[in-house]
Scaffold this active site. Structure first.
Site, mmCIF file in Angstrom:
data_model
loop_
_atom_site.group_PDB
_atom_site.id
_atom_site.type_symbol
_atom_site.label_atom_id
_atom_site.label_comp_id
_atom_site.label_asym_id
_atom_site.label_seq_id
_atom_site.Cartn_x
_atom_site.Cartn_y
_atom_site.Cartn_z
ATOM 1 N N CYS A 77 -0.197 -3.185 -2.793
ATOM 2 C CA CYS A 77 0.671 -2.007 -2.796
ATOM 3 C C CYS A 77 1.778 -2.083 -3.853
ATOM 4 C CB CYS A 77 1.291 -1.819 -1.423
ATOM 5 S SG CYS A 77 0.235 -0.929 -0.321
ATOM 6 N N HIS A 103 -3.068 -2.382 2.550
ATOM 7 C CA HIS A 103 -1.990 -3.258 2.967
ATOM 8 C C HIS A 103 -2.165 -3.754 4.407
ATOM 9 C CE1 HIS A 103 0.232 0.634 4.146
ATOM 10 N NE2 HIS A 103 -0.281 0.117 5.212
HETATM 11 N N1 GLN Z 1 6.704 2.092 -2.962
HETATM 12 C C1 GLN Z 1 5.360 2.260 -3.403
HETATM 13 C C2 GLN Z 1 4.765 3.618 -3.147
HETATM 14 O O1 GLN Z 1 5.177 4.315 -2.248
HETATM 15 C C3 GLN Z 1 4.491 1.202 -2.775
HETATM 16 C C4 GLN Z 1 4.576 1.266 -1.297
HETATM 17 C C5 GLN Z 1 3.702 0.291 -0.701
HETATM 18 O O2 GLN Z 1 3.887 -0.925 -0.917
HETATM 19 N N2 GLN Z 1 2.781 0.813 0.068
HETATM 20 O O3 GLN Z 1 3.861 4.022 -3.857
#
Ligand code: GLN
Length: 239
Positions: free
Chosen positions: A93, A189
């Site tokens: 992510c 994730h």
């Molecule tokens: N902040 C990033 C997004 O929203 C990654 C978020 C996450 O780790 N899922 O794209």
């Protein structure tokens, strides 16, 4: 044999319990009689990549990514040398986005590590879904959950998989994640590796091959994991 796993900035990039993925790698090594040591690096620590065999870069909110990107600049060169030398990386992510050149958000640009030739732009709505992907190099599909505002564009790079259900990198291309040398980047994730022991073994195998030239892993009994995986595939992918 011994594998050393480096967890980068767990206090900032641990949005989805990424420690569980570390635990999975450690256990699957130990069950095979392979010693596994975990080293956590906080954001003031220097990272000695020469002593690492697998590096995990976890997920984070945009705010945390902004904070961590300053730290990453300091290790960019040694991280790049590690990647080019086929060091194993699993980036999830926010961590996945940081592997690329940048992540453009409504609040400004978050500079990435430029370890792989990809970039990310914030979009709307957030892409939130169960997800199933496939890649012929893996014995069975990879299942998980995604939740990201960023759309990642990977150009001609190899994706981790083709989307069978869910959104993937940008919601349009049908690709999810990236494979570059021994780097795996993905939006899947949470318990990615417990749900997908074949991906966990892919990382361990690559690390052992790089370090010891050993590419065979002793099989483990994954009957329950495979059944859970099959259930998810059948639930979300219509035949
Ligand atoms: N902040 C990033 C997004 O929203 C990654 C978020 C996450 O780790 N899922 O794209």
């Amino acid at each position: 044999m011994k594998i050393t796993i480096g967890h980068l900035y767990p206090d900032l990039l641990n949005l989805y319990g990424d420690r569980g993925n570390i635990q999975c790698m450690k256990k699957r090594c130990e069950w095979r009689g392979i010693e596994a040591e975990v080293r956590e690096f906080q954001n003031t620590d220097t990272v000695d990549f020469a002593g690492l065999d697998i590096v995990l870069l976890g997920g984070g909110s945009d705010r945390e990514q902004m904070l961590v990107c300053e730290k990453l600049k300091l290790i960019q060169k040694s991280f790049r040398d590690y990647v080019e030398d086929h060091g194993v990386v699993i980036a999830v992510c926010g961590g996945y986005q940081l592997l690329g050149h940048y992540y453009d958000t409504d609040d400004g640009r978050i500079e990435g590590l430029s370890l792989v030739d990809i970039y990310t732009e914030q979009g709307s709505p957030r892409l939130i879904s169960n997800i199933v992907i496939e890649n012929e190099i893996f014995e069975y599909p990879i299942v998980g959950f995604e939740n990201h505002g960023g759309r990642t564009f990977i150009g001609d790079n190899r994706p981790l998989g083709k989307v069978m259900f869910g959104h993937g990198n940008d919601g349009k291309s049908g690709s999810e994640g990236i494979l570059y040398k021994n780097v795996v980047g993905t939006y899947l994730h949470g318990p990615l590796l417990p749900k997908n022991p074949h991906v966990c073994d892919y990382l361990i195998r690559n690390a052992l091959e790089r370090k010891y030239g050993v590419s065979e892993l002793a099989p483990l009994d994954d009957a329950q994991e495979k059944e859970a995986n099959r259930y998810i595939v059948e639930r979300f992918v219509s035949n």
